[in-house]
Motif scaffolding. Structure first.
Motif, PDB file in Angstrom:
ATOM      1  N   GLU A  98      13.847  -3.072   0.849  1.00 55.29           N
ATOM      2  CA  GLU A  98      13.483  -2.336   2.062  1.00 55.29           C
ATOM      3  C   GLU A  98      14.394  -1.135   2.271  1.00 55.29           C
ATOM      4  O   GLU A  98      13.947  -0.057   2.662  1.00 55.29           O
ATOM      5  CB  GLU A  98      13.497  -3.267   3.281  1.00 55.29           C
ATOM      6  N   VAL A  99      15.700  -1.304   1.992  1.00 52.87           N
ATOM      7  CA  VAL A  99      16.647  -0.190   2.097  1.00 52.87           C
ATOM      8  C   VAL A  99      16.285   0.894   1.074  1.00 52.87           C
ATOM      9  O   VAL A  99      16.256   2.087   1.394  1.00 52.87           O
ATOM     10  CB  VAL A  99      18.104  -0.679   1.901  1.00 52.87           C
ATOM     11  N   ALA A 100      15.989   0.468  -0.150  1.00 45.91           N
ATOM     12  CA  ALA A 100      15.604   1.421  -1.192  1.00 45.91           C
ATOM     13  C   ALA A 100      14.311   2.145  -0.822  1.00 45.91           C
ATOM     14  O   ALA A 100      14.158   3.346  -1.073  1.00 45.91           O
ATOM     15  CB  ALA A 100      15.448   0.706  -2.531  1.00 45.91           C
ATOM     16  N   LEU A 101      13.382   1.428  -0.196  1.00 46.23           N
ATOM     17  CA  LEU A 101      12.131   2.042   0.256  1.00 46.23           C
ATOM     18  C   LEU A 101      12.382   3.101   1.322  1.00 46.23           C
ATOM     19  O   LEU A 101      11.792   4.179   1.292  1.00 46.23           O
ATOM     20  CB  LEU A 101      11.172   0.980   0.812  1.00 46.23           C
ATOM     21  N   GLN A 102      13.263   2.799   2.261  1.00 46.25           N
ATOM     22  CA  GLN A 102      13.595   3.766   3.319  1.00 46.25           C
ATOM     23  C   GLN A 102      14.228   5.012   2.713  1.00 46.25           C
ATOM     24  O   GLN A 102      13.902   6.137   3.093  1.00 46.25           O
ATOM     25  CB  GLN A 102      14.528   3.145   4.351  1.00 46.25           C
ATOM     26  N   ASP A 103      15.130   4.811   1.765  1.00 47.34           N
ATOM     27  CA  ASP A 103      15.791   5.928   1.089  1.00 47.34           C
ATOM     28  C   ASP A 103      14.765   6.781   0.334  1.00 47.34           C
ATOM     29  O   ASP A 103      14.780   8.004   0.415  1.00 47.34           O
ATOM     30  CB  ASP A 103      16.856   5.391   0.129  1.00 47.34           C
ATOM     31  N   THR A 104      13.874   6.111  -0.371  1.00 45.87           N
ATOM     32  CA  THR A 104      12.838   6.820  -1.129  1.00 45.87           C
ATOM     33  C   THR A 104      11.909   7.582  -0.200  1.00 45.87           C
ATOM     34  O   THR A 104      11.540   8.726  -0.482  1.00 45.87           O
ATOM     35  CB  THR A 104      12.047   5.824  -1.998  1.00 45.87           C
TER      36      THR A 104
ATOM     37  N   ARG B 292       8.067   5.469  -7.778  1.00 44.46           N
ATOM     38  CA  ARG B 292       9.146   4.531  -7.459  1.00 44.46           C
ATOM     39  C   ARG B 292       8.792   3.733  -6.206  1.00 44.46           C
ATOM     40  O   ARG B 292       9.003   2.527  -6.144  1.00 44.46           O
ATOM     41  CB  ARG B 292      10.450   5.308  -7.244  1.00 44.46           C
ATOM     42  N   GLU B 293       8.245   4.418  -5.214  1.00 45.62           N
ATOM     43  CA  GLU B 293       7.848   3.753  -3.978  1.00 45.62           C
ATOM     44  C   GLU B 293       6.793   2.686  -4.261  1.00 45.62           C
ATOM     45  O   GLU B 293       6.865   1.572  -3.735  1.00 45.62           O
ATOM     46  CB  GLU B 293       7.314   4.802  -2.991  1.00 45.62           C
ATOM     47  N   GLY B 294       5.829   3.014  -5.114  1.00 47.74           N
ATOM     48  CA  GLY B 294       4.799   2.045  -5.493  1.00 47.74           C
ATOM     49  C   GLY B 294       5.392   0.827  -6.181  1.00 47.74           C
ATOM     50  O   GLY B 294       4.986  -0.318  -5.922  1.00 47.74           O
ATOM     51  N   THR B 295       6.375   1.057  -7.041  1.00 48.36           N
ATOM     52  CA  THR B 295       7.045  -0.047  -7.732  1.00 48.36           C
ATOM     53  C   THR B 295       7.776  -0.929  -6.727  1.00 48.36           C
ATOM     54  O   THR B 295       7.711  -2.168  -6.810  1.00 48.36           O
ATOM     55  CB  THR B 295       8.039   0.503  -8.778  1.00 48.36           C
ATOM     56  N   PHE B 296       8.463  -0.318  -5.772  1.00 43.97           N
ATOM     57  CA  PHE B 296       9.176  -1.091  -4.755  1.00 43.97           C
ATOM     58  C   PHE B 296       8.203  -1.950  -3.940  1.00 43.97           C
ATOM     59  O   PHE B 296       8.495  -3.113  -3.649  1.00 43.97           O
ATOM     60  CB  PHE B 296       9.979  -0.187  -3.815  1.00 43.97           C
ATOM     61  N   TYR B 297       7.058  -1.368  -3.568  1.00 47.50           N
ATOM     62  CA  TYR B 297       6.065  -2.139  -2.806  1.00 47.50           C
ATOM     63  C   TYR B 297       5.542  -3.310  -3.631  1.00 47.50           C
ATOM     64  O   TYR B 297       5.328  -4.408  -3.107  1.00 47.50           O
ATOM     65  CB  TYR B 297       4.907  -1.257  -2.332  1.00 47.50           C
ATOM     66  N   SER B 298       5.351  -3.090  -4.914  1.00 45.62           N
ATOM     67  CA  SER B 298       4.882  -4.150  -5.798  1.00 45.62           C
ATOM     68  C   SER B 298       5.909  -5.285  -5.879  1.00 45.62           C
ATOM     69  O   SER B 298       5.563  -6.469  -5.785  1.00 45.62           O
ATOM     70  CB  SER B 298       4.622  -3.561  -7.188  1.00 45.62           C
ATOM     71  N   ILE B 299       7.184  -4.938  -6.023  1.00 42.53           N
ATOM     72  CA  ILE B 299       8.250  -5.938  -6.072  1.00 42.53           C
ATOM     73  C   ILE B 299       8.345  -6.676  -4.740  1.00 42.53           C
ATOM     74  O   ILE B 299       8.531  -7.893  -4.701  1.00 42.53           O
ATOM     75  CB  ILE B 299       9.605  -5.276  -6.429  1.00 42.53           C
ATOM     76  N   LEU B 300       8.178  -5.939  -3.653  1.00 47.42           N
ATOM     77  CA  LEU B 300       8.227  -6.535  -2.320  1.00 47.42           C
ATOM     78  C   LEU B 300       7.120  -7.578  -2.147  1.00 47.42           C
ATOM     79  O   LEU B 300       7.362  -8.691  -1.660  1.00 47.42           O
ATOM     80  CB  LEU B 300       8.097  -5.433  -1.267  1.00 47.42           C
ATOM     81  N   ARG B 301       5.891  -7.230  -2.573  1.00 49.53           N
ATOM     82  CA  ARG B 301       4.769  -8.176  -2.486  1.00 49.53           C
ATOM     83  C   ARG B 301       5.040  -9.415  -3.345  1.00 49.53           C
ATOM     84  O   ARG B 301       4.784 -10.546  -2.926  1.00 49.53           O
ATOM     85  CB  ARG B 301       3.471  -7.512  -2.933  1.00 49.53           C
TER      86      ARG B 301
END
Length: 141
Positions: free
Chosen positions: A104-110, A26-35
């Motif tokens: 970013e909030v979701a990343l912090q939570d994850t 999930r964290e990897g997916t969030f980073y991908s969406i962020l980029r």
């Protein structure tokens, strides 16, 4: 520790490892969406500076069509559920920046959940080690 307790601990450890793996994914997916969102903002900003530019549009299987972009300061933005809206460049950038903040909030939570799972995994490993040592020690009686 009984054999039943050891089995329960092993099952808990396996579940935690799966959970940790899911969180990492999930964290990897969030980073991908962020980029992707950051790149979209940069692209919109550069389109606003150049009135007309050439680009390649992908049509599938590594095939591209050269085309010209005539910037009229409007962009089509997919907002989810198959719905797209037309926005001006500043509004589109604001929308994407708001999405970045949500990510970013979701990343912090994850990250916090991952840290918790990692510490629980370490505790489980320590318990397993203690149990193994206790089983190896000869019983006096």
């Amino acid at each position: 520790m009984s054999e039943e307790q050891a089995e329960q601990l092993m099952q808990q450890m396996q579940m935690l490892e799966t959970y940790f793996s899911d969180l990492s994914q999930r964290e990897g997916t969030f980073y991908s969406i962020l980029r992707e969102a950051t790149a979209a903002i940069e692209s919109i900003q550069s389109l606003g500076k150049i009135p007309e530019s050439e680009t390649l549009v992908p049509i599938g299987m590594g095939t591209f069509i050269p085309t010209k972009i005539s910037s009229n300061s409007k962009i089509i933005l997919n907002i989810g559920a198959g719905v797209a809206v037309e926005k001006d460049f500043p509004s589109a950038i604001n929308y994407l920046e708001a999405r970045i903040k949500e990510i970013e909030v979701a990343l912090q939570d994850t990250a916090a959940k991952k840290q918790d799972a990692a510490s629980r995994l370490e505790q489980g490993k320590a318990q397993m080690n203690q149990m193994m040592q206790a089983m190896q020690q000869p019983k006096s009686g």
